[in-house]
Scaffold this active site. Sequence first.
Site, short mmCIF file in Angstrom:
data_model
loop_
_atom_site.label_atom_id
_atom_site.label_comp_id
_atom_site.label_asym_id
_atom_site.label_seq_id
_atom_site.Cartn_x
_atom_site.Cartn_y
_atom_site.Cartn_z
N CYS A 1 -13.98 15.15 -3.81
CA CYS A 1 -14.72 13.89 -3.89
C CYS A 1 -13.87 12.70 -3.47
CB CYS A 1 -15.26 13.67 -5.30
SG CYS A 1 -16.59 14.82 -5.69
N HIS A 2 -12.70 12.52 -4.11
CA HIS A 2 -11.90 11.34 -3.82
C HIS A 2 -10.44 11.68 -3.52
CE1 HIS A 2 -15.36 10.02 -6.24
NE2 HIS A 2 -15.45 9.12 -5.27
N GLY A 3 -10.17 12.97 -3.27
CA GLY A 3 -8.85 13.37 -2.79
C GLY A 3 -7.74 13.44 -3.82
#
Lengths: 198, 244, 413
Positions: free
Chosen positions: A152-154
């Site tokens: 999702c956001h690394g």
Amino acid sequence: MEEKINKSRRRFLIGSTTALGVVGGVGATVPFLCSWQPSDATRASGAPVQVDVSKLEEGQQVTIAWQGKPVWVLRRTAQTINDLPKLNAQLVDPFSSVDQQPAYADNLYRSIKPEYLVLVGICTHLGCSPNYQPNSAADDNAQWYGGYICPCHGSRFDLAGRVYKHYPAPTNLVVPPYYFKSDRVIVIGIGQNAKGEV
Amino acid sequence: MRRAILITLFSCFFSIVAVAGGSDQGVMTPDFSDQASLQRGLKIYSNYCSGCHQLSYMRYKEISIDLGIPNALFEENLLPKYARMGSQITATMASVDAKRWFGAKAPDLTLEAKRRSPNWIYHYLQGFYQDKSRPLGVNNLLLENVAMPNVLEHLQGQRLLQCQQEEKSLKSGHNCRTVAGKIKGTVSEQEFKQIAYDTANFLAYTADPSRFQRESLGLKVLLFIALFCVFAYLLKKEFWRDVR
Amino acid sequence: MGFFSGLLDWLDERFPIKAFYKKHFSEYYVPKNLNAMYVFGVLAMLLLFNQLITGIWLAMSYTPTAAGAFASIQYIMRDVPYGWLIRYMHTTGASALFIVLYIHVLRGLLYGSYQRPRELVWLLGMTLYFIIMIEAFMGYLLPWGQMSYWGAQVITSLFGSIPVIGKGLEQWVRGDYLVSGVTLGRFYALHIIAFPILMGLLVYLHLSTLRHVGSNNPQGIDIKKHVNKKGVPLDGVPFSPYFITKDILAIAIFLFLFYAVIFFFPDGFGFILEKANFEPANPLITPVHIEAAWYFSPFYAMLRAITFSLFGLDAKFLGMVVMLSSVLIVFFVPWLDKSPVRSIRYKGYLSKCFLCVFVVSFLVLAVMGSLPVGKTTTWVSQLATLGYFSYFLLMPWYSRVEATKPVPERVSP
């Protein structure tokens, strides 16, 4: 109308009836609010689960559901275990000072036995489930000995579930309560200290 | 006048209730406060019924709490190996097999006491008798051509049908009863009645498990509303004194 | 204090709260001689609200499929915290609503509340009642028990009795050859969304037309005839606080009875939750004794009472026509009643007798509808059906010919 109006009696009756009405009204909402608690069916799915780890190869990970959440059981290689201390400089909380694990897993390996890692597979950022990437050399300059990357956001975590610096996730991954029923079987959902009581 | 009518109506009602309650001595009334009876009922269900009949809406955990059986004790003695405390009570016999063996699916018993009545179950369990014309060799007073074998036969002993001749005009079954046959059971007639009672009591509980919580909460709620009624009455009276 | 009155003023400038309160509460004048029969309107509203809230909560855990419906009810009753209470409030609420509505309608018939100028209040109220009947019928299918299933089967079959288009209509309503999961799905959507919205609208219209013409009273006297200099009716008292306090008391007493049933007799001795409905629906086996929910029992009895063909129309179709007209005929009461007085207190013996015949017939039909079909029940039902309709059909005659008593000018307390 001839009788005089007893104002204080009236005020008392209005006040007490209103107060009782409010208590009753609030009481009536209790069952409705409580009914949003997890049901017995949900609680049953949250009951402890057993995992047989005897078939697990080195470096292999299984995902099982506990409380409906993904729980990973990873058998770490000796290499991985050796690499863990080397990463400390890159991590937000290398010594697990934030309470994200039971006391018995509050160590360098974040586990009871260094060989077996048990984690709740939910990113501490916004709840996605990170992917297991054992070897892939990451393309940035951080040291990378394999770990988990959240799609999702690394956010990145190492193979003890510790979060890397400069990524959105604030804390390490959660270690659920678990204990070794035998050398082969892990029970997830009940902690070591509660063992034998149930 | 109005009062007199009300009193008459009330007394009529209660005398009807009294007559209805007293006329038939074989009526069983469930008693949920009798935990020992419920526990014995659970034992009978586990030993004799659970192979075929599910209690699929009940959970083991709920029973262990409501019947006051400690969790660990329950898990060790009553919980089947394949089940967990939170699971629902499913039978070991698949319904396909049941249809092949007995010609009918064994009904789920969770709600049986609501669908029929606890009293029906109580009499049904005592109503089996020998009938050679049936494939299983038994029949039942309450459920003609029953497809269930008499699993409690070794306890009760064999029973034979006896009908009164002179009242043939009545529907069959109503003037029939069973009497002891040649093969005696391992328990006395009185003890068997208790077994039937405990089973019916237990199934009455599985059909209505909220009753424990319901009646205790209900009492508090009603007391509160009664109190509110008093204040509402005084308030109304106070204001309506203005109106002539 | 200053803050709240400031806030109130701020709001009032943008939305006329104070004027609303004046118009509908503090300066809305209600006849002071209203008796206990007049509390059932507010009780009906309370119960509709109860149905709405508990209904929303039930919908959270209910599964509207043929495979899952029955089990999901048991899930609500056992696994969901307080699910049993919420469901019992909904099931008991439905039965209570019908008791309250029947008394509410009877009150209207007793005191002539349908007469000029309250015809529209009556029509809207009856429409609301009709909608509630359909709502209750559809809700009854949702538990997916044997009684639910076969009740829906019987009533949807009635469409099939309509000449020419019947068979097609029947299948169209069910969406299947028999009542099935398809039917359940559409009944569910209508039950929880479409009809509640319609009912909300009708409640609003019923109430606002009532507020416009004002409440009738047990003597049927128009209180607006005698007013003081300010235009306030001499025989009226403001709704607030007098009728607020009276309604609160009524609600309190009602809630005591309501919760007594919920907590101690939730099955209502088989009238609220029928025995056969504790068995999942089985399209292959009809239960031995099938009956309508008690609140439909009188209408169901009329349906069964028609056992003969007439004018080339078969009994099944005639039965449906009779059942439907038994509800529809009530709509026309404002124009059937030719009496110069409103209240039964000043009407003649004929009106009193026919009202008695009507009430007794209705109760007898209710009992007959719950008994198994037999020769006796059929002819008793036929007789009671005649009694039921005679009240309405002969009303233009007996309300005109009978001698009435003079109506006083002012109400007596």
